[in-house]
Design a protein around this motif. Structure first.
Motif, PDB file in Angstrom:
ATOM      1  N   ARG A   1      -0.101   3.271   0.299  1.00  0.00           N
ATOM      2  CA  ARG A   1       0.844   2.863   1.342  1.00  0.00           C
ATOM      3  C   ARG A   1       0.127   2.626   2.670  1.00  0.00           C
ATOM      4  N   THR A   2      -0.842   3.477   2.984  1.00  0.00           N
ATOM      5  CA  THR A   2      -1.613   3.297   4.219  1.00  0.00           C
ATOM      6  C   THR A   2      -2.355   1.962   4.208  1.00  0.00           C
ATOM      7  N   GLN A   3      -2.973   1.665   3.077  1.00  0.00           N
ATOM      8  CA  GLN A   3      -3.701   0.398   2.961  1.00  0.00           C
ATOM      9  C   GLN A   3      -2.743  -0.790   2.979  1.00  0.00           C
ATOM     10  N   LEU A   4      -1.581  -0.606   2.361  1.00  0.00           N
ATOM     11  CA  LEU A   4      -0.574  -1.672   2.327  1.00  0.00           C
ATOM     12  C   LEU A   4      -0.132  -2.042   3.742  1.00  0.00           C
ATOM     13  N   HIS A   5       0.218  -1.056   4.531  1.00  0.00           N
ATOM     14  CA  HIS A   5       0.707  -1.332   5.882  1.00  0.00           C
ATOM     15  C   HIS A   5      -0.409  -1.849   6.797  1.00  0.00           C
ATOM     16  N   LYS A   6      -1.622  -1.444   6.496  1.00  0.00           N
ATOM     17  CA  LYS A   6      -2.755  -1.998   7.236  1.00  0.00           C
ATOM     18  C   LYS A   6      -2.862  -3.507   6.979  1.00  0.00           C
ATOM     19  N   GLU A   7      -2.658  -3.888   5.716  1.00  0.00           N
ATOM     20  CA  GLU A   7      -2.705  -5.304   5.362  1.00  0.00           C
ATOM     21  C   GLU A   7      -1.543  -6.080   5.981  1.00  0.00           C
ATOM     22  N   LEU A   8      -0.354  -5.474   5.995  1.00  0.00           N
ATOM     23  CA  LEU A   8       0.801  -6.144   6.601  1.00  0.00           C
ATOM     24  C   LEU A   8       0.607  -6.309   8.099  1.00  0.00           C
ATOM     25  N   ASP A   9       0.007  -5.306   8.744  1.00  0.00           N
ATOM     26  CA  ASP A   9      -0.302  -5.419  10.173  1.00  0.00           C
ATOM     27  C   ASP A   9      -1.275  -6.576  10.411  1.00  0.00           C
ATOM     28  N   ARG A  10      -2.249  -6.708   9.530  1.00  0.00           N
ATOM     29  CA  ARG A  10      -3.225  -7.790   9.663  1.00  0.00           C
ATOM     30  C   ARG A  10      -2.546  -9.150   9.545  1.00  0.00           C
ATOM     31  N   LEU A  11      -1.661  -9.274   8.557  1.00  0.00           N
ATOM     32  CA  LEU A  11      -0.964 -10.544   8.341  1.00  0.00           C
ATOM     33  C   LEU A  11      -0.034 -10.871   9.511  1.00  0.00           C
ATOM     34  N   GLU A  12       0.642  -9.849  10.038  1.00  0.00           N
ATOM     35  CA  GLU A  12       1.506 -10.092  11.192  1.00  0.00           C
ATOM     36  C   GLU A  12       0.672 -10.589  12.378  1.00  0.00           C
ATOM     37  N   GLY A  13      -0.493 -10.002  12.536  1.00  0.00           N
ATOM     38  CA  GLY A  13      -1.370 -10.440  13.612  1.00  0.00           C
ATOM     39  C   GLY A  13      -1.783 -11.894  13.456  1.00  0.00           C
ATOM     40  N   ILE A  14      -2.008 -12.308  12.220  1.00  0.00           N
ATOM     41  CA  ILE A  14      -2.362 -13.705  11.955  1.00  0.00           C
ATOM     42  C   ILE A  14      -1.215 -14.626  12.340  1.00  0.00           C
ATOM     43  N   TYR A  15       0.018 -14.240  11.971  1.00  0.00           N
ATOM     44  CA  TYR A  15       1.186 -15.055  12.314  1.00  0.00           C
ATOM     45  C   TYR A  15       1.308 -15.203  13.828  1.00  0.00           C
ATOM     46  N   ARG A  16       1.119 -14.108  14.542  1.00  0.00           N
ATOM     47  CA  ARG A  16       1.213 -14.165  16.008  1.00  0.00           C
ATOM     48  C   ARG A  16       0.116 -15.056  16.593  1.00  0.00           C
ATOM     49  N   LYS A  17      -1.068 -14.940  16.037  1.00  0.00           N
ATOM     50  CA  LYS A  17      -2.181 -15.742  16.534  1.00  0.00           C
ATOM     51  C   LYS A  17      -1.938 -17.223  16.268  1.00  0.00           C
ATOM     52  N   LEU A  18      -1.392 -17.541  15.099  1.00  0.00           N
ATOM     53  CA  LEU A  18      -1.095 -18.935  14.770  1.00  0.00           C
ATOM     54  C   LEU A  18      -0.098 -19.528  15.770  1.00  0.00           C
TER      55      LEU A  18
ATOM     56  N   GLU B   1      11.877 -13.197  17.772  1.00  0.00           N
ATOM     57  CA  GLU B   1      11.946 -12.372  16.570  1.00  0.00           C
ATOM     58  C   GLU B   1      12.236 -10.936  16.995  1.00  0.00           C
ATOM     59  N   GLU B   2      13.275 -10.346  16.404  1.00  0.00           N
ATOM     60  CA  GLU B   2      13.691  -9.006  16.821  1.00  0.00           C
ATOM     61  C   GLU B   2      12.951  -7.888  16.104  1.00  0.00           C
ATOM     62  N   PHE B   3      12.305  -8.198  14.978  1.00  0.00           N
ATOM     63  CA  PHE B   3      11.652  -7.137  14.217  1.00  0.00           C
ATOM     64  C   PHE B   3      10.149  -7.352  14.196  1.00  0.00           C
ATOM     65  N   ARG B   4       9.603  -7.859  13.107  1.00  0.00           N
ATOM     66  CA  ARG B   4       8.173  -8.099  13.000  1.00  0.00           C
ATOM     67  C   ARG B   4       7.923  -9.532  12.571  1.00  0.00           C
ATOM     68  N   MET B   5       6.901 -10.132  13.106  1.00  0.00           N
ATOM     69  CA  MET B   5       6.572 -11.500  12.767  1.00  0.00           C
ATOM     70  C   MET B   5       6.120 -11.576  11.309  1.00  0.00           C
ATOM     71  N   GLY B   6       6.634 -12.557  10.607  1.00  0.00           N
ATOM     72  CA  GLY B   6       6.301 -12.710   9.188  1.00  0.00           C
ATOM     73  C   GLY B   6       7.525 -12.690   8.317  1.00  0.00           C
ATOM     74  N   GLY B   7       8.595 -12.060   8.812  1.00  0.00           N
ATOM     75  CA  GLY B   7       9.864 -12.086   8.093  1.00  0.00           C
ATOM     76  C   GLY B   7       9.855 -11.295   6.807  1.00  0.00           C
ATOM     77  N   THR B   8      10.879 -11.539   5.993  1.00  0.00           N
ATOM     78  CA  THR B   8      11.051 -10.804   4.744  1.00  0.00           C
ATOM     79  C   THR B   8       9.845 -10.961   3.834  1.00  0.00           C
TER      80      THR B   8
END
Length: 478
Positions: free
Chosen positions: A84-101, A34-41
């Motif tokens: 926006r700060t809270q939003l990106h914090k949540e997206l970071d959390r979700l990306e971390g979950i995808y990587r962990k999975l 994945e060239e960008f961030r895990m989780g996609g669009t």
């Protein structure tokens, strides 16, 4: 021939991640790039952040409703930086979950761009070549800017989540679900929203009656919707533009900045096909998406693509190169995240479990998170009547919660029924939480429920959805 991996997946969106994990569970050796961030669009710049913005945008009306219901509440201004700060914090959390999975599934991750060298080899942007028995392309799609003068001054839906501050005014160009959803979102967040769509009505492809009510509701809530309208030209404003001299429409910008010094000015001057000229703080294009297939080497190794760059696949997601498969938006079939996930599951069944599996694209429920919301499954009235005689059961009313609060919002419940078989061919709902309702209605419609099955179901009272089982007489035949 010995390969580095049994499966190499290109793309870390919902479809690619699901395919990698499920394939690895069969004992296959799997890697994913994945060239960008895990989780996609969907997770990073689509469904998830958009839905969180839908929630945020609804609280202004909730405050008004709370007062109507007797609560002593006061709503202040919307704090975009905080959200926006809270939003990106949540997206970071979700990306971390995808990587962990992926890691927990023993899928090796490469944070790099991958292209195809041959039928069994991918080349990473790091310069590394990796071989695989099977390659799955799940690179998705992206929004594109239209070919008009000054389009580069605008933004797309990808950029909305990254803005340092919300604009005072915005022009949204497009009439599909992305354009219409963001029109409602930004309007709810206090932005002055104008929407241009070149067609006769927004949400092309959806039921005419439903999309008409959505458009009416958007206007009632404050969206300045112009149909049959497009942009002719856009550019940075001049001093004359900022004075409004010679303009046939008012300045839409919040706080214009003088350009007497010759420095760039905040805002974008727009000329429309209806002759109007106006200045907006921001212009957002939602006029189409393109598959992410550029510079992947597809043509060089014989993978066939369509006119728009979409990868051509058969019923089993296999490309013209037998070892290479593709799923999701990059194939330009049905562009929905749950569909990409189902395609991933079918791919694994076909390739790794020896059970050739086709995807079922019939009766897919979907929701458009406009304000008002739209839920739909099956055929529109227009589609159904072109096939066979139908009866239309439809009702529109002001729901109890809105009526009590003094709001004008109306909802619609509609069933399209075959006159011969009595099967429900389509269901269309315009209401708060229409997406939640259509998910459950979709089960019955997918199972082939008849109108009489709906009639035999006891209504849950008082609810909006009870109207789906209490409509006894058709409003018309077609």
């Amino acid at each position: 021939m010995t390969f580095d991996y049994d499966l190499f997946v290109i793309g870390g969106g919902s479809g690619g991640v699901r395919a990698a994990r499920v394939a690895a569970a069969t004992g296959a050796k799997v890697a994913l790039a994945e060239e960008f961030r895990m989780g996609g669009t969907c997770v990073i710049r689509g469904c998830v952040p958009k839905k969180l913005m839908v929630f945020a945008s609804g609280y202004a009306e909730m405050c008004d409703d709370a007062q109507a219901y007797g609560w002593d509440v006061t709503c202040g201004a919307f704090d975009w930086p905080k959200f926006r700060t809270q939003l990106h914090k949540e997206l970071d959390r979700l990306e971390g979950i995808y990587r962990k999975l992926l890691s927990n599934s023993d899928v090796e991750i490469f944070d790099a761009r991958a292209s195809l060298k041959d039928a069994h080899t991918v080349t990473l942007s790091t310069g590394q070549d990796i071989t695989a028995k099977h390659i799955l392309i799940a690179t998705g799609g992206r929004p594109v800017l239209p070919d008009i003068p000054g389009a580069e001054l605008g933004i797309t839906s990808n950029d909305i989540f990254l803005l340092d501050e919300l604009p005072k005014s915005i022009l949204i160009v497009g009439g599909g679900y992305i354009a219409s959803e963001f029109a409602g979102i930004l309007n709810g967040l206090g932005v002055k929203v104008t929407q241009f769509y070149r067609g006769a009505q927004i949400l092309r492809g959806f039921d005419d009656e439903a999309r008409g009510l959505v458009a009416e509701g958007m206007r009632d809530k404050g969206v300045n919707l112009h149909l049959g309208t497009n942009i002719v030209e856009m550019r940075a404003p001049t001093d004359q533009d900022l004075t409004g001299e010679g303009m046939s429409a008012p300045i839409e910008q919040g706080k214009p900045t003088s350009v007497s010094s010759g420095k760039p000015v905040k805002g974008i001057w727009v000329k429309a096909t209806n002759g109007n000229e106006a200045i907006y703080d921001q212009v957002m294009f939602a006029t189409g998406r393109a598959p992410n297939t550029e510079d992947m080497g597809l043509g060089d190794i014989g993978v066939e693509t369509g006119r728009r760059g979409q990868i051509i696949v058969d019923d089993y997601s296999q490309t013209t190169v037998p070892s290479i498969y593709a799923i999701g938006d990059v194939t330009d079939r049905v562009q929905l995240t749950p569909v990409a996930i189902r395609e991933a599951m079918a791919f694994v069944q076909t390739v790794f479990k020896g059970n050739p599996t086709k995807n079922d694209y019939e009766m897919i429920p979907s929701a458009v998170f406009t304000q008002p919301e739209l839920g739909t499954i099956g055929m529109t009235e227009e589609e159904a009547r072109d096939i066979e005689p139908v009866e239309i059961y439809c009702t529109s009313f002001k729901p109890m919660n809105h009526a009590f609060a003094g709001r004008s919002d109306r909802v619609m419940m509609k069933l399209v029924v075959s006159r011969e078989t009595r099967k429900v061919m389509g269901c269309h709902i315009v209401a708060d939480h229409a997406g939640e309702m259509i998910q459950l209605v979709g089960i019955a419609v997918k199972m082939g429920a008849s109108k009489e099955d709906f009639d035999r179901t006891v209504a849950v009272h008082p609810t909006m959805a009870e109207e789906l089982v209490t409509m006894k007489d058709p409003v018309r035949s077609a």
